[in-house]
Design an enzyme around this catalytic site. Sequence first.
Site, PDB file in Angstrom:
ATOM      1  CG  HIS A 232      -1.992  -1.046   1.112  1.00 33.82           C
ATOM      2  ND1 HIS A 232      -2.965  -1.175   2.061  1.00 33.82           N
ATOM      3  CD2 HIS A 232      -2.246  -1.991   0.171  1.00 33.82           C
ATOM      4  CE1 HIS A 232      -3.784  -2.160   1.712  1.00 33.82           C
ATOM      5  NE2 HIS A 232      -3.356  -2.673   0.576  1.00 33.82           N
TER       6      HIS A 232
ATOM      7  CD  GLU B 164      -2.087   4.247   3.091  1.00 31.50           C
ATOM      8  OE1 GLU B 164      -3.230   4.726   3.079  1.00 31.50           O
ATOM      9  OE2 GLU B 164      -1.768   3.240   2.421  1.00 31.50           O
TER      10      GLU B 164
ATOM     11  CB  CYS C  71      -6.077  -1.174   5.021  1.00 33.10           C
ATOM     12  SG  CYS C  71      -4.334  -1.667   5.111  1.00 33.10           S
TER      13      CYS C  71
ATOM     14  CB  CYS D 174      -1.826   1.234   6.191  1.00 30.93           C
ATOM     15  SG  CYS D 174      -1.322   0.494   4.626  1.00 30.93           S
TER      16      CYS D 174
END
Length: 142
Positions: free
Chosen positions: A68, A70, A96, A99
């Site tokens: 992801h 992040e 999410c 993260c």
Amino acid sequence: MNIAEVVSQRSTCMRRRVGAVIVSGKRILTTGYNGAPTGLEHCENYGCIRVQQNVPSGERHELCRGLHAEQNAIIQAALYGVSIRDGIIYSTHHPCAVCAKMIVNAGLQKVVIRDDYPDQMSKELLEEAGIVIAIIKSSEIE
């Protein structure tokens, strides 16, 4: 947020383009976008098991071969020895739960997002950790 939007255009994800920027003291420290790990085949070329299995957003992250945005921004800080403690992460989408846990342990103090993401656990984790979540609507982005 505009810079996170631009960074998201580098994404190779077949489902959603996400960009993230970590800032401290009005300085950009790191950026990240979602996609396969360095040197591996891009999802847009390799294919996506989550698409093939029609997995809903916010579920079964372990099936995704990509990282992801992040995660990539936090990893970039670690890779280059940049402290992001007390920084702010701007992300085009709400992080999410995976993260969110990384954001908590990285010592970030605030998350600024444009779009939501269907992950209630993430919201609860960030709230419990005392991390501020600010929403900037698309119409507010200069």
